[in-house]
Design a protein around this motif. Structure first.
Motif, mmCIF file in Angstrom:
data_model
loop_
_atom_site.group_PDB
_atom_site.id
_atom_site.type_symbol
_atom_site.label_atom_id
_atom_site.label_comp_id
_atom_site.label_asym_id
_atom_site.label_seq_id
_atom_site.Cartn_x
_atom_site.Cartn_y
_atom_site.Cartn_z
ATOM 1 N N UNK A 106 0.780 -1.237 0.000
ATOM 2 C CA UNK A 106 0.000 0.000 0.000
ATOM 3 C C UNK A 106 0.809 1.283 0.000
ATOM 4 N N UNK A 107 2.099 1.207 -0.356
ATOM 5 C CA UNK A 107 2.907 2.427 -0.440
ATOM 6 C C UNK A 107 2.473 3.229 -1.671
ATOM 7 N N UNK A 108 2.178 4.494 -1.482
ATOM 8 C CA UNK A 108 1.719 5.323 -2.596
ATOM 9 C C UNK A 108 2.669 6.498 -2.826
ATOM 10 N N UNK A 109 3.014 6.719 -4.080
ATOM 11 C CA UNK A 109 3.865 7.853 -4.455
ATOM 12 C C UNK A 109 3.204 8.606 -5.605
ATOM 13 N N UNK A 110 3.618 9.853 -5.776
ATOM 14 C CA UNK A 110 3.091 10.660 -6.880
ATOM 15 C C UNK A 110 3.819 10.320 -8.173
ATOM 16 N N UNK A 148 10.499 7.016 11.041
ATOM 17 C CA UNK A 148 9.833 7.774 12.103
ATOM 18 C C UNK A 148 10.731 8.934 12.545
ATOM 19 N N UNK A 149 12.034 8.655 12.653
ATOM 20 C CA UNK A 149 12.999 9.690 13.041
ATOM 21 C C UNK A 149 13.119 10.751 11.953
ATOM 22 N N UNK A 150 13.108 10.329 10.693
ATOM 23 C CA UNK A 150 13.202 11.273 9.581
ATOM 24 C C UNK A 150 11.988 12.195 9.556
ATOM 25 N N UNK A 151 10.813 11.626 9.723
ATOM 26 C CA UNK A 151 9.589 12.425 9.720
ATOM 27 C C UNK A 151 9.578 13.426 10.874
ATOM 28 N N UNK A 152 10.074 12.991 12.013
ATOM 29 C CA UNK A 152 10.136 13.876 13.178
ATOM 30 C C UNK A 152 11.077 15.051 12.917
ATOM 31 N N UNK A 153 12.198 14.778 12.248
ATOM 32 C CA UNK A 153 13.218 15.802 12.004
ATOM 33 C C UNK A 153 12.875 16.743 10.856
ATOM 34 N N UNK A 154 12.427 16.192 9.716
ATOM 35 C CA UNK A 154 12.235 17.033 8.522
ATOM 36 C C UNK A 154 10.834 16.933 7.911
ATOM 37 N N UNK A 155 9.962 16.146 8.537
ATOM 38 C CA UNK A 155 8.590 16.044 8.043
ATOM 39 C C UNK A 155 8.449 15.287 6.737
ATOM 40 N N UNK A 156 9.443 14.490 6.398
ATOM 41 C CA UNK A 156 9.427 13.703 5.158
ATOM 42 C C UNK A 156 9.855 12.272 5.454
ATOM 43 N N UNK A 157 9.584 11.381 4.491
ATOM 44 C CA UNK A 157 10.010 9.995 4.620
ATOM 45 C C UNK A 157 10.344 9.433 3.237
ATOM 46 N N UNK A 158 10.995 8.298 3.226
ATOM 47 C CA UNK A 158 11.293 7.577 1.985
ATOM 48 C C UNK A 158 10.558 6.246 1.999
ATOM 49 N N UNK A 159 10.235 5.755 0.811
ATOM 50 C CA UNK A 159 9.512 4.497 0.681
ATOM 51 C C UNK A 159 10.426 3.434 0.076
ATOM 52 N N UNK A 198 24.112 -9.812 -5.393
ATOM 53 C CA UNK A 198 23.166 -8.734 -5.104
ATOM 54 C C UNK A 198 22.849 -8.666 -3.614
ATOM 55 N N UNK A 199 22.907 -7.460 -3.069
ATOM 56 C CA UNK A 199 22.533 -7.251 -1.669
ATOM 57 C C UNK A 199 21.020 -7.341 -1.480
ATOM 58 N N UNK A 200 20.270 -7.232 -2.558
ATOM 59 C CA UNK A 200 18.814 -7.363 -2.463
ATOM 60 C C UNK A 200 18.408 -8.800 -2.132
ATOM 61 N N UNK A 201 19.288 -9.742 -2.420
ATOM 62 C CA UNK A 201 18.976 -11.146 -2.158
ATOM 63 C C UNK A 201 19.709 -11.696 -0.951
ATOM 64 N N UNK A 202 20.192 -10.802 -0.081
ATOM 65 C CA UNK A 202 20.978 -11.233 1.081
ATOM 66 C C UNK A 202 20.352 -10.667 2.351
ATOM 67 N N UNK A 203 19.460 -11.407 3.012
ATOM 68 C CA UNK A 203 18.786 -10.890 4.204
ATOM 69 C C UNK A 203 19.730 -10.384 5.297
ATOM 70 N N UNK A 204 20.918 -10.962 5.397
ATOM 71 C CA UNK A 204 21.869 -10.517 6.427
ATOM 72 C C UNK A 204 22.361 -9.102 6.136
ATOM 73 N N UNK A 205 22.550 -8.790 4.861
ATOM 74 C CA UNK A 205 22.983 -7.452 4.439
ATOM 75 C C UNK A 205 21.944 -6.881 3.470
ATOM 76 N N UNK A 206 20.706 -6.873 3.929
ATOM 77 C CA UNK A 206 19.599 -6.511 3.049
ATOM 78 C C UNK A 206 19.692 -5.081 2.517
ATOM 79 N N UNK A 207 19.540 -4.948 1.207
ATOM 80 C CA UNK A 207 19.552 -3.628 0.578
ATOM 81 C C UNK A 207 18.131 -3.107 0.398
ATOM 82 N N UNK A 208 18.015 -1.786 0.448
ATOM 83 C CA UNK A 208 16.753 -1.108 0.137
ATOM 84 C C UNK A 208 17.038 -0.026 -0.889
ATOM 85 N N UNK A 209 16.249 -0.009 -1.968
ATOM 86 C CA UNK A 209 16.281 1.101 -2.923
ATOM 87 C C UNK A 209 15.143 2.036 -2.550
ATOM 88 N N UNK A 210 15.482 3.288 -2.254
ATOM 89 C CA UNK A 210 14.482 4.251 -1.779
ATOM 90 C C UNK A 210 13.874 5.075 -2.909
#
Length: 287
Positions: A106-110, A148-159, A198-210
């Motif tokens: 349910x993540x929504x972006x413009x 949560x920390x990002x939103x508290x500091x700058x009012x924004x977040x990444x998905x 790929x770090x996307x396939x490694x749960x120990x060093x899991x990658x996230x593309x924001x």
């Protein structure tokens, strides 16, 4: 002598891909085989994407629509080493669709789209729902703590635009994107890791593309993501949650600069922050 002559002709008659690829650019026959395989796999990929479980695709499922020859051909990409691809990234292991993953839905972006209105083309902003993403429990928890920390500091977040993906899905992506890089294995590997690396396939060093709420993910303009306040916040604070930037500018990995790609690696995050503090201390002492 006859045996040598026979062996020589056997080599000439054997397809090139049976002995390996030209990593600079695939041969015409290999390019045709890649196109054939991608065409066959696309219905499966689209079906799994619609179901929301594409990230957990297995090799058995990927192989199912293919002939024996096509499976053998595809397997060679799975076996490529970092030496062959010209990269310097560590082996992360093959993943087969781990079960203990937490879905993010349910993540929504413009998204800006062009529509025709009153005979004229106009750009309008619509909401786009990202496909379901998956993260290991610890990374899932740390990601949400960080946001949560990002939103508290700058009012924004990444998905999370891309989280966990199985090695089978990674294999498909690598073969699919070959056409974007003139069918060069070496060039493609700078943008898409081969399975096992790929770090996307490694749960120990899991990658996230924001990606941010306005759909900025660095594609095709890296500088757009680089300038985001969310990105600047990450550079100052991500280490506190165990995340590090995997592929910085002019990094040693041989991978293109990816400011959106962060991996969960608490020990490395601690080391990098410690080095930063030492440098700052040294500068203060020298002044």
């Amino acid at each position: 002598m006859l045996r040598k002559i026979f062996f020589f002709f056997l080599i000439l008659l054997t397809p090139l891909h049976a002995f390996g690829f030209n990593v600079e650019k695939l041969s015409k026959s290999d390019i045709e085989m890649v196109r054939q395989i991608v065409s066959k796999l696309q219905p499966l990929i689209q079906e799994r994407d619609a179901k929301g479980d594409l990230a957990t695709l297995t090799f058995k499922e990927l192989d199912a629509p293919l002939t024996k020859e096509e499976r053998k051909f595809l397997k060679q990409f799975k076996s490529l080493s970092r030496k062959e691809t010209g990269t310097r990234i560590p082996w992360r292991g093959l993943s087969v669709g781990e079960k203990d993953l937490i879905p993010i839905k349910g993540q929504k972006v413009n998204e800006k789209v062009r529509i025709r209105k009153d005979g004229k083309l106009e750009t309008v902003v619509v909401k786009r729902t990202l496909p379901p993403q998956f993260l290991p429990l610890t990374v899932y928890q740390k990601y949400f703590e960080m946001m949560a920390a990002m939103e508290k500091d700058i009012g924004k977040r990444l998905y999370v635009e891309s989280g966990y993906r199985s090695s089978a899905f990674q294999l498909y992506l690598f073969v699919y994107y070959l056409s974007n890089h003139h069918y060069s294995i070496k060039e493609t590997a700078r943008f898409v890791a081969v399975p096992g690396y790929s770090e996307h396939g490694c749960p120990k060093y899991q990658a996230i593309d924001f990606i941010n709420v306005d759909g900025v993910n660095g594609d095709p303009k890296v500088e757009e993501f680089e300038k985001l306040p969310e990105n600047k916040w990450l550079h100052k604070n991500a280490h506190r949650f165990g995340f590090v930037l995997s592929y910085p500018k002019d990094g040693p990995a041989g991978i293109t600069y990816e400011p959106w790609h962060w991996r969960y690696d608490p020990k490395e995050a601690e080391k990098k922050e410690s080095r930063k503090i030492k440098k700052k201390t040294a500068k203060i002492s020298a002044s």
